[in-house]
Design a protein around this motif. Sequence first.
Motif, mmCIF file in Angstrom:
data_model
loop_
_atom_site.group_PDB
_atom_site.id
_atom_site.type_symbol
_atom_site.label_atom_id
_atom_site.label_comp_id
_atom_site.label_asym_id
_atom_site.label_seq_id
_atom_site.Cartn_x
_atom_site.Cartn_y
_atom_site.Cartn_z
ATOM 1 N N MET A 1 0.666 -1.208 0.059
ATOM 2 C CA MET A 1 0.287 -0.154 0.144
ATOM 3 C C MET A 1 1.020 1.092 -0.271
ATOM 4 S SD MET A 1 -2.606 1.167 2.903
ATOM 5 C CE MET A 1 -4.028 -0.234 2.699
ATOM 6 N N THR A 2 0.922 1.836 -1.102
ATOM 7 C CA THR A 2 1.368 2.822 -1.558
ATOM 8 C C THR A 2 1.383 4.633 -0.562
ATOM 9 O OG1 THR A 2 0.938 3.658 -3.034
ATOM 10 C CG2 THR A 2 2.456 2.494 -3.383
ATOM 11 N N GLU A 3 0.157 4.688 -0.816
ATOM 12 C CA GLU A 3 -1.071 6.338 0.347
ATOM 13 C C GLU A 3 -1.473 5.652 0.990
ATOM 14 O OE1 GLU A 3 -3.274 8.494 -2.887
ATOM 15 O OE2 GLU A 3 -3.981 6.277 -3.737
ATOM 16 N N VAL A 4 -1.250 6.545 1.850
ATOM 17 C CA VAL A 4 -2.386 6.592 3.635
ATOM 18 C C VAL A 4 -3.650 5.960 3.609
ATOM 19 C CG1 VAL A 4 -2.346 8.119 5.743
ATOM 20 C CG2 VAL A 4 -0.544 7.728 4.823
ATOM 21 N N PRO A 5 -4.467 5.110 4.305
ATOM 22 C CA PRO A 5 -5.301 4.932 4.265
ATOM 23 C C PRO A 5 -6.403 5.876 4.549
ATOM 24 C CG PRO A 5 -4.218 3.130 5.017
ATOM 25 C CD PRO A 5 -3.575 4.183 5.170
ATOM 26 N N HIS A 6 -7.641 6.447 3.525
ATOM 27 C CA HIS A 6 -8.436 7.352 3.893
ATOM 28 C C HIS A 6 -9.727 6.285 4.594
ATOM 29 C CE1 HIS A 6 -7.671 10.203 0.100
ATOM 30 N NE2 HIS A 6 -6.447 9.761 1.425
ATOM 31 N N ALA A 7 -9.741 5.482 4.641
ATOM 32 C CA ALA A 7 -10.747 4.402 5.280
ATOM 33 C C ALA A 7 -10.254 3.260 5.587
ATOM 34 C CB ALA A 7 -11.943 4.655 3.986
ATOM 35 N N LEU A 8 -10.852 3.101 6.662
ATOM 36 C CA LEU A 8 -10.490 1.160 7.266
ATOM 37 C C LEU A 8 -12.110 0.298 7.099
ATOM 38 C CD1 LEU A 8 -9.275 -0.548 9.336
ATOM 39 C CD2 LEU A 8 -10.883 0.369 11.256
ATOM 40 N N VAL A 9 -11.478 -0.461 6.547
ATOM 41 C CA VAL A 9 -12.926 -1.070 5.612
ATOM 42 C C VAL A 9 -12.639 -2.835 6.664
ATOM 43 C CG1 VAL A 9 -13.624 -3.030 3.363
ATOM 44 C CG2 VAL A 9 -13.064 -0.100 3.840
ATOM 45 N N ILE A 10 -14.067 -3.325 6.175
ATOM 46 C CA ILE A 10 -13.906 -4.141 8.071
ATOM 47 C C ILE A 10 -14.714 -5.244 6.829
ATOM 48 C CG2 ILE A 10 -15.122 -5.809 9.952
ATOM 49 C CD1 ILE A 10 -12.491 -3.723 9.505
ATOM 50 N N THR A 11 -14.483 -6.363 6.307
ATOM 51 C CA THR A 11 -15.271 -7.298 5.960
ATOM 52 C C THR A 11 -15.059 -8.747 5.580
ATOM 53 O OG1 THR A 11 -15.638 -7.661 3.067
ATOM 54 C CG2 THR A 11 -13.735 -7.524 3.289
ATOM 55 N N GLY A 12 -15.695 -8.903 5.375
ATOM 56 C CA GLY A 12 -15.605 -10.933 5.553
ATOM 57 C C GLY A 12 -17.332 -11.409 4.738
ATOM 58 N N PRO A 13 -17.595 -13.441 5.189
ATOM 59 C CA PRO A 13 -18.269 -13.861 4.888
ATOM 60 C C PRO A 13 -19.895 -12.988 6.092
ATOM 61 C CG PRO A 13 -17.647 -15.002 6.174
ATOM 62 C CD PRO A 13 -16.661 -13.922 5.169
ATOM 63 N N THR A 14 -20.706 -13.153 5.164
ATOM 64 C CA THR A 14 -21.837 -13.582 6.674
ATOM 65 C C THR A 14 -21.681 -14.091 7.582
ATOM 66 O OG1 THR A 14 -24.521 -13.798 6.521
ATOM 67 C CG2 THR A 14 -23.525 -15.452 5.402
ATOM 68 N N THR A 15 -22.063 -13.398 9.018
ATOM 69 C CA THR A 15 -22.462 -14.070 10.169
ATOM 70 C C THR A 15 -21.049 -13.915 10.914
ATOM 71 O OG1 THR A 15 -21.428 -16.038 9.984
ATOM 72 C CG2 THR A 15 -24.074 -15.549 10.023
ATOM 73 N N SER A 16 -19.713 -12.830 10.402
ATOM 74 C CA SER A 16 -18.407 -13.059 10.508
ATOM 75 C C SER A 16 -18.706 -11.968 11.884
ATOM 76 C CB SER A 16 -17.457 -13.062 9.775
ATOM 77 O OG SER A 16 -17.854 -12.321 8.840
ATOM 78 N N GLY A 17 -18.977 -10.887 12.098
ATOM 79 C CA GLY A 17 -18.857 -10.144 13.151
ATOM 80 C C GLY A 17 -18.308 -9.081 12.776
ATOM 81 N N LYS A 18 -18.588 -9.136 11.786
ATOM 82 C CA LYS A 18 -17.990 -7.590 11.362
ATOM 83 C C LYS A 18 -18.483 -6.156 11.784
ATOM 84 C CE LYS A 18 -19.714 -8.462 6.799
ATOM 85 N NZ LYS A 18 -20.270 -9.668 6.846
ATOM 86 N N THR A 19 -20.449 -6.327 11.834
ATOM 87 C CA THR A 19 -20.606 -4.986 12.745
ATOM 88 C C THR A 19 -20.177 -4.757 13.577
ATOM 89 O OG1 THR A 19 -23.203 -5.519 11.389
ATOM 90 C CG2 THR A 19 -22.832 -4.359 13.085
ATOM 91 N N ALA A 20 -20.513 -5.835 15.097
ATOM 92 C CA ALA A 20 -19.879 -5.813 16.341
ATOM 93 C C ALA A 20 -18.466 -5.214 16.241
ATOM 94 C CB ALA A 20 -19.874 -6.974 16.709
ATOM 95 N N LEU A 21 -17.321 -5.336 14.937
ATOM 96 C CA LEU A 21 -16.531 -5.781 15.462
ATOM 97 C C LEU A 21 -16.170 -3.461 14.640
ATOM 98 C CD1 LEU A 21 -12.903 -5.454 15.158
ATOM 99 C CD2 LEU A 21 -13.141 -6.679 12.945
ATOM 100 N N SER A 22 -17.067 -3.005 13.565
ATOM 101 C CA SER A 22 -16.545 -2.251 13.090
ATOM 102 C C SER A 22 -17.285 -1.241 14.906
ATOM 103 C CB SER A 22 -17.735 -1.913 12.317
ATOM 104 O OG SER A 22 -18.875 -2.180 13.144
ATOM 105 N N LEU A 23 -18.873 -1.493 15.527
ATOM 106 C CA LEU A 23 -18.719 -1.036 16.111
ATOM 107 C C LEU A 23 -18.009 -0.657 17.378
ATOM 108 C CD1 LEU A 23 -22.457 -2.068 17.263
ATOM 109 C CD2 LEU A 23 -21.692 -0.251 16.150
ATOM 110 N N GLU A 24 -16.714 -1.137 17.948
ATOM 111 C CA GLU A 24 -15.806 -1.597 18.979
ATOM 112 C C GLU A 24 -14.539 -0.550 18.414
ATOM 113 O OE1 GLU A 24 -13.549 -2.393 21.404
ATOM 114 O OE2 GLU A 24 -15.299 -2.368 21.515
ATOM 115 N N LEU A 25 -14.327 -0.898 16.876
ATOM 116 C CA LEU A 25 -13.513 0.317 16.524
ATOM 117 C C LEU A 25 -13.571 1.627 16.273
ATOM 118 C CD1 LEU A 25 -11.960 -2.233 13.571
ATOM 119 C CD2 LEU A 25 -10.682 -1.366 15.439
ATOM 120 N N ALA A 26 -14.911 1.894 16.116
ATOM 121 C CA ALA A 26 -15.584 3.347 16.028
ATOM 122 C C ALA A 26 -15.621 4.292 17.055
ATOM 123 C CB ALA A 26 -17.261 3.538 15.568
ATOM 124 N N ARG A 27 -15.916 3.122 18.345
ATOM 125 C CA ARG A 27 -14.918 3.527 19.105
ATOM 126 C C ARG A 27 -13.815 4.033 19.699
ATOM 127 N NH1 ARG A 27 -19.062 -0.968 20.628
ATOM 128 N NH2 ARG A 27 -21.535 -0.591 20.466
#
Length: 317
Positions: A1-27
């Motif tokens: 990766m050459t550029e500083v990231p502008h966004a943090l992307v949390i992805t993965g298959p359904t039921t992998s816990g994306k939402t819970a992790l995104s909320l924790e990271l947002a906090r």
Amino acid sequence: MTEVPHALVITGPTTSGKTALSLELARRLQGEVVSMDSRQVYRTMDIGTDKVLPRERAGIPHYGIDLVDPDERYSAGQFARDARRWIREIRGRAHVPVVVGGTGFFLRALLNPLFAEPEVDPERRQRLRHYLGNQETDFLVRWARALDPNRAELAAQGGAQRLSRTVEVPLLTGRALSWWHREGAAEAPAVPCLVVVLELPREELDRRIDARVGRMVERGFLDEVRGLLDRGYGPDDPGFTGTGYREVAQALAGDLDLEQALERMRLQTRQYARRQLTWFRNQLPDHVLRLDARLPMEERASRVEARWTAHQTGEVG
């Protein structure tokens, strides 16, 4: 990766816990959340799309949820345009954009922007969309194969909405959609992102999917579908392409046994999760951060936070 990231992307298959992790990271990171889910854009379709509950997102701004009605279309291109604006606005507040969801086409449109479509007569487009929206799937498949054979099978996997799009573009522009994806100039620069992929073994995915279907029924999924039907929406609408809606509608109409409908829902969700796994394995760059979704939340969040901070401070190039 050459550029500083502008966004943090949390992805993965359904039921992998994306939402819970995104909320924790947002906090942790003073973040704001952008939903990257092609089904959560639909209003009044909450349980079947597993939207984050209002009490869970309290205090954390969310975007990309409840944008259109169930009979409206919302494309990957539209998501990318909206997401670029949301990310720009979030960064302007010196907050961290946390993009979360499992829709691969939405993620690709953000990382590899789609072509800029030529101008077409909006009234002609609307008439064509109305016509295609009233056609059977077999009809759309035949036309997709005739007009864009390179994309037809992929479009068929995506259902009526993607098939209609595959037929619509060549009729309006004279060029197949696959040609535009290959040759068309990008409509905007790519958004540099740190992509985190949550991974689970298939056996654990299947177990979580079965449990989720059970929870959805307990939360009132049947009543949600019944309410949509009572308001005049139905299986032919774009929103109903979400797993389970058409099957439960059939059960409510007496055309399918309820347990059969739920079993189809489980099966289709498993199949969708496997397609997601394949996409995340083959379509993402090598430098993504892959995490075992079974790790404790503290460890997952800390690893992502550390990687994000390292990128922002220039410790990772």
